[in-house]
Design a protein around this motif. Structure first.
Motif, PDB file in Angstrom:
ATOM      1  N   ASP A 152       0.821  -1.203   0.000  1.00  0.00           N
ATOM      2  CA  ASP A 152       0.000   0.000   0.000  1.00  0.00           C
ATOM      3  C   ASP A 152       0.860   1.260   0.000  1.00  0.00           C
ATOM      4  O   ASP A 152       0.643   2.179  -0.789  1.00  0.00           O
ATOM      5  CB  ASP A 152      -0.924  -0.003   1.220  1.00  0.00           C
ATOM      6  CG  ASP A 152      -1.704   1.284   1.346  1.00  0.00           C
ATOM      7  OD1 ASP A 152      -2.572   1.541   0.477  1.00  0.00           O
ATOM      8  OD2 ASP A 152      -1.443   2.051   2.305  1.00  0.00           O
ATOM      9  N   ARG A 153       1.857   1.305   0.872  1.00  0.00           N
ATOM     10  CA  ARG A 153       2.709   2.490   0.971  1.00  0.00           C
ATOM     11  C   ARG A 153       3.633   2.609  -0.242  1.00  0.00           C
ATOM     12  O   ARG A 153       3.978   3.712  -0.651  1.00  0.00           O
ATOM     13  CB  ARG A 153       3.528   2.472   2.259  1.00  0.00           C
ATOM     14  CG  ARG A 153       2.690   2.554   3.523  1.00  0.00           C
ATOM     15  CD  ARG A 153       1.993   3.899   3.731  1.00  0.00           C
ATOM     16  NE  ARG A 153       0.837   4.104   2.893  1.00  0.00           N
ATOM     17  CZ  ARG A 153       0.422   5.264   2.399  1.00  0.00           C
ATOM     18  NH1 ARG A 153       1.063   6.362   2.626  1.00  0.00           N
ATOM     19  NH2 ARG A 153      -0.652   5.347   1.650  1.00  0.00           N
ATOM     20  N   ALA A 154       4.027   1.475  -0.825  1.00  0.00           N
ATOM     21  CA  ALA A 154       4.839   1.523  -2.042  1.00  0.00           C
ATOM     22  C   ALA A 154       4.024   2.081  -3.210  1.00  0.00           C
ATOM     23  O   ALA A 154       4.541   2.840  -4.035  1.00  0.00           O
ATOM     24  CB  ALA A 154       5.376   0.137  -2.380  1.00  0.00           C
ATOM     25  N   MET A 155       2.750   1.724  -3.253  1.00  0.00           N
ATOM     26  CA  MET A 155       1.883   2.256  -4.310  1.00  0.00           C
ATOM     27  C   MET A 155       1.661   3.753  -4.134  1.00  0.00           C
ATOM     28  O   MET A 155       1.412   4.465  -5.100  1.00  0.00           O
ATOM     29  CB  MET A 155       0.545   1.513  -4.334  1.00  0.00           C
ATOM     30  CG  MET A 155       0.646   0.061  -4.769  1.00  0.00           C
ATOM     31  SD  MET A 155       1.299  -0.150  -6.433  1.00  0.00           S
ATOM     32  CE  MET A 155      -0.060   0.485  -7.408  1.00  0.00           C
ATOM     33  N   ALA A 156       1.774   4.246  -2.911  1.00  0.00           N
ATOM     34  CA  ALA A 156       1.591   5.671  -2.643  1.00  0.00           C
ATOM     35  C   ALA A 156       2.882   6.462  -2.842  1.00  0.00           C
ATOM     36  O   ALA A 156       2.871   7.687  -2.758  1.00  0.00           O
ATOM     37  CB  ALA A 156       1.086   5.873  -1.219  1.00  0.00           C
ATOM     38  N   ALA A 157       3.975   5.779  -3.112  1.00  0.00           N
ATOM     39  CA  ALA A 157       5.271   6.436  -3.275  1.00  0.00           C
ATOM     40  C   ALA A 157       5.520   6.778  -4.742  1.00  0.00           C
ATOM     41  O   ALA A 157       5.029   6.102  -5.641  1.00  0.00           O
ATOM     42  CB  ALA A 157       6.379   5.522  -2.759  1.00  0.00           C
ATOM     43  N   PRO A 158       6.301   7.832  -4.978  1.00  0.00           N
ATOM     44  CA  PRO A 158       6.630   8.191  -6.355  1.00  0.00           C
ATOM     45  C   PRO A 158       7.634   7.215  -6.955  1.00  0.00           C
ATOM     46  O   PRO A 158       8.341   6.509  -6.242  1.00  0.00           O
ATOM     47  CB  PRO A 158       7.236   9.592  -6.221  1.00  0.00           C
ATOM     48  CG  PRO A 158       7.783   9.635  -4.833  1.00  0.00           C
ATOM     49  CD  PRO A 158       6.882   8.758  -4.006  1.00  0.00           C
ATOM     50  N   GLY A 159       7.691   7.202  -8.258  1.00  0.00           N
ATOM     51  CA  GLY A 159       8.631   6.344  -8.978  1.00  0.00           C
ATOM     52  C   GLY A 159       7.895   5.291  -9.770  1.00  0.00           C
ATOM     53  O   GLY A 159       6.945   4.696  -9.277  1.00  0.00           O
ATOM     54  N   ASP A 160       8.315   5.103 -10.986  1.00  0.00           N
ATOM     55  CA  ASP A 160       7.666   4.104 -11.831  1.00  0.00           C
ATOM     56  C   ASP A 160       8.712   3.463 -12.726  1.00  0.00           C
ATOM     57  O   ASP A 160       9.075   4.052 -13.733  1.00  0.00           O
ATOM     58  CB  ASP A 160       6.564   4.757 -12.667  1.00  0.00           C
ATOM     59  CG  ASP A 160       5.300   3.946 -12.737  1.00  0.00           C
ATOM     60  OD1 ASP A 160       5.190   2.961 -12.002  1.00  0.00           O
ATOM     61  OD2 ASP A 160       4.424   4.304 -13.534  1.00  0.00           O
ATOM     62  N   PRO A 161       9.259   2.354 -12.435  1.00  0.00           N
ATOM     63  CA  PRO A 161       9.001   1.525 -11.257  1.00  0.00           C
ATOM     64  C   PRO A 161       9.738   2.064 -10.029  1.00  0.00           C
ATOM     65  O   PRO A 161      10.684   2.834 -10.135  1.00  0.00           O
ATOM     66  CB  PRO A 161       9.541   0.161 -11.658  1.00  0.00           C
ATOM     67  CG  PRO A 161      10.649   0.453 -12.612  1.00  0.00           C
ATOM     68  CD  PRO A 161      10.219   1.697 -13.343  1.00  0.00           C
TER      69      PRO A 161
END
Length: 172
Positions: free
Chosen positions: A124-133
């Motif tokens: 959940d927190r990783a999905m809320a973090a910037p960066g792709d991937p």
């Protein structure tokens, strides 16, 4: 944002010693972090606090229905993951996290150091973090912050894996 999170982890490693978010904002400004980074980190930390509190509170389990769950270390309201269960990642999660980060989460899980309820908060927190991937080093910070939010310190070997720069390791 991740520099701010590292600063918070290093300076308030006991989560209960961390000041309220508005006071933390002032302290981070005084240290010299940029307002944008502080705001992003505070929003992220607020989401982490909400997720950790919801996990710790949970819903009550009727011990008469599942008495075997009362003996586990699973938070109240959560059913333990069976040995044969499988976490399927959505396409959005796969795209945002990337293969390296998902592999690391799987490594932590199979090592027995990242229980399912903490894994879900990490995702959940990783999905809320910037960066792709998401960069692997950023995911490691997220894992540390999830442990921090539960007031737990990871095992020494796990902490070494999370904090050590693996780029210069020599395989034996």
């Amino acid at each position: 944002m991740f520099e701010v999170l590292v600063y918070v982890y290093e300076n308030y490693w006991q989560g209960d010693a961390c000041p309220e978010l508005h006071q933390l904002s002032r302290k981070l400004t005084a240290v010299g972090f940029e307002a944008e980074e502080i705001q992003a980190a505070l929003v992220w930390l607020n989401g982490l606090n909400v997720a950790a509190q919801n996990t710790q509170v949970g819903l009550p389990i009727a011990s008469a229905v599942a008495p075997e769950l009362a003996l586990t270390n699973t938070p109240p309201g959560f059913v333990t993951q069976s040995a044969g269960s499988l976490r399927v990642y959505s396409v959005a999660e796969q795209d945002h996290l990337g293969a390296q980060a998902l592999g690391f989460v799987s490594f932590l899980e199979t090592s027995g150091v990242l229980p399912p309820h903490m894994r879900e908060i990490v995702i959940d927190r990783a999905m809320a973090a910037p960066g792709d991937p998401l960069m692997l080093d950023d995911l490691k910070i997220i894992v540390l912050m999830v442990y921090w939010s539960f007031g737990e310190e990871p095992d020494a070997l796990v902490l070494d894996e999370l904090c050590d720069d693996t780029e210069f390791r020599v395989a034996h």
